[in-house]
Write a protein that holds these residues in place. Structure first.
Motif, PDB file in Angstrom:
ATOM      1  N   TRP A 201       0.840  -1.205   0.000  1.00 41.85           N
ATOM      2  CA  TRP A 201       0.000   0.000   0.000  1.00 41.85           C
ATOM      3  C   TRP A 201       0.874   1.254   0.000  1.00 41.85           C
ATOM      4  N   LEU A 202       1.924   1.234   0.816  1.00 40.46           N
ATOM      5  CA  LEU A 202       2.827   2.388   0.861  1.00 40.46           C
ATOM      6  C   LEU A 202       3.593   2.531  -0.453  1.00 40.46           C
ATOM      7  N   GLN A 203       4.045   1.422  -0.982  1.00 36.24           N
ATOM      8  CA  GLN A 203       4.849   1.477  -2.200  1.00 36.24           C
ATOM      9  C   GLN A 203       4.022   1.926  -3.398  1.00 36.24           C
ATOM     10  N   VAL A 204       2.863   1.318  -3.591  1.00 38.96           N
ATOM     11  CA  VAL A 204       2.018   1.678  -4.724  1.00 38.96           C
ATOM     12  C   VAL A 204       1.495   3.106  -4.559  1.00 38.96           C
ATOM     13  N   GLY A 205       1.174   3.478  -3.315  1.00 36.91           N
ATOM     14  CA  GLY A 205       0.727   4.847  -3.069  1.00 36.91           C
ATOM     15  C   GLY A 205       1.783   5.866  -3.439  1.00 36.91           C
ATOM     16  N   ALA A 206       3.034   5.584  -3.072  1.00 36.56           N
ATOM     17  CA  ALA A 206       4.127   6.491  -3.423  1.00 36.56           C
ATOM     18  C   ALA A 206       4.319   6.559  -4.929  1.00 36.56           C
ATOM     19  N   PHE A 207       4.174   5.428  -5.617  1.00 30.81           N
ATOM     20  CA  PHE A 207       4.354   5.394  -7.067  1.00 30.81           C
ATOM     21  C   PHE A 207       3.343   6.286  -7.780  1.00 30.81           C
ATOM     22  N   PHE A 208       2.098   6.245  -7.348  1.00 28.45           N
ATOM     23  CA  PHE A 208       1.060   7.003  -8.060  1.00 28.45           C
ATOM     24  C   PHE A 208       0.961   8.459  -7.630  1.00 28.45           C
ATOM     25  N   THR A 209       1.652   8.852  -6.601  1.00 21.60           N
ATOM     26  CA  THR A 209       1.598  10.247  -6.166  1.00 21.60           C
ATOM     27  C   THR A 209       2.396  11.110  -7.145  1.00 21.60           C
ATOM     28  N   ARG A 210       1.726  12.083  -7.749  1.00 15.05           N
ATOM     29  CA  ARG A 210       2.355  12.913  -8.788  1.00 15.05           C
ATOM     30  C   ARG A 210       2.031  14.396  -8.556  1.00 15.05           C
ATOM     31  N   LYS A 211       2.895  15.236  -9.077  1.00 19.35           N
ATOM     32  CA  LYS A 211       2.701  16.676  -9.004  1.00 19.35           C
ATOM     33  C   LYS A 211       2.017  17.188 -10.277  1.00 19.35           C
ATOM     34  N   LYS A 212       1.351  18.302 -10.153  1.00 17.53           N
ATOM     35  CA  LYS A 212       0.786  18.988 -11.314  1.00 17.53           C
ATOM     36  C   LYS A 212       1.875  19.180 -12.370  1.00 17.53           C
ATOM     37  N   GLY A 213       1.535  18.871 -13.621  1.00 16.30           N
ATOM     38  CA  GLY A 213       2.491  19.004 -14.713  1.00 16.30           C
ATOM     39  C   GLY A 213       3.169  17.694 -15.071  1.00 16.30           C
ATOM     40  N   GLN A 214       3.187  16.732 -14.126  1.00 17.27           N
ATOM     41  CA  GLN A 214       3.704  15.412 -14.447  1.00 17.27           C
ATOM     42  C   GLN A 214       2.643  14.631 -15.214  1.00 17.27           C
ATOM     43  N   LYS A 215       3.031  13.486 -15.747  1.00 15.99           N
ATOM     44  CA  LYS A 215       2.092  12.680 -16.511  1.00 15.99           C
ATOM     45  C   LYS A 215       1.555  11.526 -15.678  1.00 15.99           C
ATOM     46  N   LEU A 216       0.286  11.202 -15.918  1.00 14.91           N
ATOM     47  CA  LEU A 216      -0.366  10.044 -15.328  1.00 14.91           C
ATOM     48  C   LEU A 216      -1.149   9.356 -16.433  1.00 14.91           C
ATOM     49  N   ALA A 217      -0.823   8.098 -16.690  1.00 15.04           N
ATOM     50  CA  ALA A 217      -1.462   7.340 -17.776  1.00 15.04           C
ATOM     51  C   ALA A 217      -1.384   8.113 -19.097  1.00 15.04           C
ATOM     52  N   GLY A 218      -0.247   8.757 -19.331  1.00 12.38           N
ATOM     53  CA  GLY A 218      -0.002   9.439 -20.595  1.00 12.38           C
ATOM     54  C   GLY A 218      -0.560  10.832 -20.706  1.00 12.38           C
ATOM     55  N   LYS A 219      -1.235  11.323 -19.678  1.00 10.81           N
ATOM     56  CA  LYS A 219      -1.824  12.654 -19.718  1.00 10.81           C
ATOM     57  C   LYS A 219      -1.161  13.571 -18.706  1.00 10.81           C
ATOM     58  N   VAL A 220      -0.990  14.829 -19.105  1.00 11.20           N
ATOM     59  CA  VAL A 220      -0.381  15.811 -18.211  1.00 11.20           C
ATOM     60  C   VAL A 220      -1.394  16.218 -17.154  1.00 11.20           C
ATOM     61  N   LEU A 221      -0.989  16.135 -15.895  1.00 11.96           N
ATOM     62  CA  LEU A 221      -1.887  16.460 -14.787  1.00 11.96           C
ATOM     63  C   LEU A 221      -2.094  17.966 -14.654  1.00 11.96           C
ATOM     64  N   GLU A 222      -3.347  18.356 -14.483  1.00  8.95           N
ATOM     65  CA  GLU A 222      -3.675  19.763 -14.264  1.00  8.95           C
ATOM     66  C   GLU A 222      -3.719  20.109 -12.787  1.00  8.95           C
ATOM     67  N   ARG A 223      -3.619  19.108 -11.927  1.00  9.54           N
ATOM     68  CA  ARG A 223      -3.563  19.315 -10.482  1.00  9.54           C
ATOM     69  C   ARG A 223      -2.793  18.149  -9.869  1.00  9.54           C
ATOM     70  N   ASP A 224      -2.384  18.308  -8.642  1.00 11.66           N
ATOM     71  CA  ASP A 224      -1.677  17.232  -7.958  1.00 11.66           C
ATOM     72  C   ASP A 224      -2.569  15.995  -7.878  1.00 11.66           C
ATOM     73  N   PHE A 225      -1.945  14.827  -7.914  1.00  9.68           N
ATOM     74  CA  PHE A 225      -2.666  13.558  -7.828  1.00  9.68           C
ATOM     75  C   PHE A 225      -2.011  12.731  -6.726  1.00  9.68           C
ATOM     76  N   TYR A 226      -2.824  11.943  -6.014  1.00 11.58           N
ATOM     77  CA  TYR A 226      -2.318  11.252  -4.834  1.00 11.58           C
ATOM     78  C   TYR A 226      -2.550   9.750  -4.938  1.00 11.58           C
ATOM     79  N   GLY A 227      -1.610   9.008  -4.354  1.00 13.69           N
ATOM     80  CA  GLY A 227      -1.641   7.559  -4.488  1.00 13.69           C
ATOM     81  C   GLY A 227      -2.695   6.874  -3.656  1.00 13.69           C
ATOM     82  N   SER A 228      -3.002   7.430  -2.475  1.00 15.54           N
ATOM     83  CA  SER A 228      -3.955   6.766  -1.591  1.00 15.54           C
ATOM     84  C   SER A 228      -4.579   7.773  -0.646  1.00 15.54           C
TER      85      SER A 228
END
Length: 522
Positions: free
Chosen positions: A228-255
């Protein structure tokens, strides 16, 4: 205005009205938590109407009959305010036809124990049907506040009076409904926690490749709390980074989890219970500050690094919205949330959610999973009621006759608690089709098999509030996990002494036998 749902049925385009908070619960026992004299009463008399969603379609899964008509009696129902009282609105015409006017008294979620306890102690006779959280049954039944239901349940004809308790899943029947060998309540909400995750993210080829490159293993929903900690850390991203190929318009969190004061302790117990330890030993000596418990709380504290910065304000509503508004990759939540996530009127992740077991702990090469069964709801007849037969029929009508309708709609937050609820995927029309609904129900079955109970003895409210207080202090960084749990152990000992050590030991041993008989603990 109506639209067609994915299964071709008509439904209202607008749900109408803001839903009250369902869960943000604190078992605070100090005086002054809620103004006891303030409550909202709504009379459901014949012809009554209120702006809001219509009743779900009557499914007729249960054959039931009306009782002999009562002489226009009023049955006062009390419960926590919000959408879980809606069944009394849904079926108001049924009550009217039976000669019953239902009066609803809504009280804040966190005020249920104190409000009902105060009225019981004062002997006011203010309520006929009381809705409460089943952890209170030991307190309420042992003090004579509730009417035993066994005689009413066995009246004839069965189609009028029998609530078919054999259909209720064993934990929700034996723990939620019974005390001292008698039935005092009927279940209307069967709560257990479940993991809900963004399956579209876990299935994305780019995310899978990135995870393998980083961790040298496949990306999959977490099996353990370390995962849970590892996967949560992996999916935590900042605005401007990519998630599933799309640029994030806001911060995204793993859990994210329920970290708000009130019920955060249940998310700690998810972790701790997987160790196999219990709340107390046979003599009511607290185990809550064991090394394994401290490690479990540390894991919860560490998980906040992968959660939204305001997660310590997350109760039921905030946690639900973080998921269905597309802000987090995974949550542990109550099992009604996937129904909300399938509703396009409020969800941005329709068709993108998967369900799985609450993560566990690897012990001896085997992962042990436990899922807390926090809150839940039962209805009982007050011993002081002057209309016990009518009150019982109202309770039975909601708990059995119309129960499939009540749990399969997104208009309530009520969760399945009967075997028959799990056998009718066609009733859950918020999902794309019956196959998708079956996946949801199968996930619920697995969660129920992992279920772990609350403290079902008198004093439960006090024990759990003390635990929640210090878990929350640890989450806030005000206490270390060890300091927090040492404080809980000390306070639990004091509560036991106040209530009577020998009496509490006897009641706890009885509770343990019930837990063991149901397979909830070893």
């Amino acid at each position: 205005m109506q639209t067609r749902d994915p299964w071709g049925r008509a439904r209202a385009a607008s749900r109408g009205g803001k839903q009250m908070k369902r869960r943000s619960r604190t078992y605070r026992v100090a005086l002054g938590v809620v103004a006891l004299g303030v409550a909202l009463a709504v009379i459901l008399a014949p012809g009554w109407s209120l702006a809001g969603p219509a009743a779900p379609k009557l499914l007729n899964a249960v054959k039931w009959d009306y009782p002999p008509k009562f002489n226009n009696v009023t049955v006062t129902v009390v419960g926590d305010a919000g959408h879980n009282l809606k069944p009394y609105e849904f079926w108001k015409d049924h009550f009217a036809k039976a000669g019953i006017t239902v009066k609803i008294v809504e009280i804040p979620f966190e005020g249920v124990y104190e409000k009902e306890k105060t009225e019981f102690v004062a002997g006011t006779g203010a309520f006929d049907v009381v809705t409460f959280y089943p952890a209170f049954i030991g307190d309420f039944a042992s003090n004579g506040y509730l009417e035993p239901l066994d005689t009413l349940m066995n009246k004839q004809p069965a189609s009028v009076w029998n609530p078919n308790q054999a259909d209720v899943l064993p934990p929700f029947r034996e723990l939620y409904n019974k005390w001292g060998g008698k039935t005092y309540a009927l279940t209307i909400d069967g709560d257990v926690l479940i993991m809900i995750y963004r399956k579209d993210l876990f299935e994305d080829a780019g995310e899978k490749a990135a995870f393998r490159a980083k961790y040298n293993k496949d990306l999959r929903p977490p099996e353990t709390w370390d995962d849970w900690l590892q996967v949560g850390a992996f999916f935590t991203r900042k605005k401007g980074q990519k998630l599933a190929g799309k640029v994030l318009e806001r911060d995204f969190y793993g859990s994210a989890e329920f970290a708000k004061r009130g019920f955060s302790f249940a998310w700690f117990v998810d972790r701790w219970a997987a160790t196999g330890e219990l709340y107390f030993d046979q003599n009511m000596v607290p185990r809550v500050n064991s090394p394994a418990a401290v490690n479990a709380l540390q894991n919860f504290v560490d998980s906040l690094k992968n959660a939204p910065p305001d997660v310590r304000g997350y109760g039921y509503d905030e946690l639900r919205d973080a998921l269905i508004k597309g802000n987090v990759a995974m949550v542990v939540q109550w099992t009604d949330v996937p129904k909300k996530g399938a509703d396009p009127s409020e969800s941005q992740v329709v068709g993108k959610l998967g369900v799985g077991r609450v993560p566990g702990l690897s012990i001896g090469g085997r992962v042990n999973h436990r899922a807390m069964m926090p809150v839940g709801r039962v209805v009982a007849v007050a011993a002081s009621s002057k209309n016990k037969d009518a009150a019982y029929w109202v309770a039975k009508h909601v708990a059995y006759d119309t129960s499939l309708e009540n749990v399969s709609t997104f208009l309530t937050g009520l969760d399945s608690y009967r075997a028959s609820h799990l056998a009718h995927p066609e009733a859950y029309t918020m999902f794309k089709n019956a196959a998708e609904a079956r996946v949801y129900l199968d996930g619920l079955k697995v969660a129920l098999a992992d279920g772990y109970p609350e403290i079902f003895i008198p004093g439960a409210a006090q024990y759990e509030d003390a635990l929640d207080l210090h878990v929350n202090k640890a989450l806030a960084g005000q206490e270390t996990p060890k300091q927090a749990l040492d404080a809980v152990a000390q306070e639990w000992n004091a509560i036991t002494q106040r209530l009577g050590q020998q009496k509490q030991v006897e009641l706890w041993r009885q509770a343990l036998k019930s837990y063991q008989a149901l397979g909830l603990v070893k």
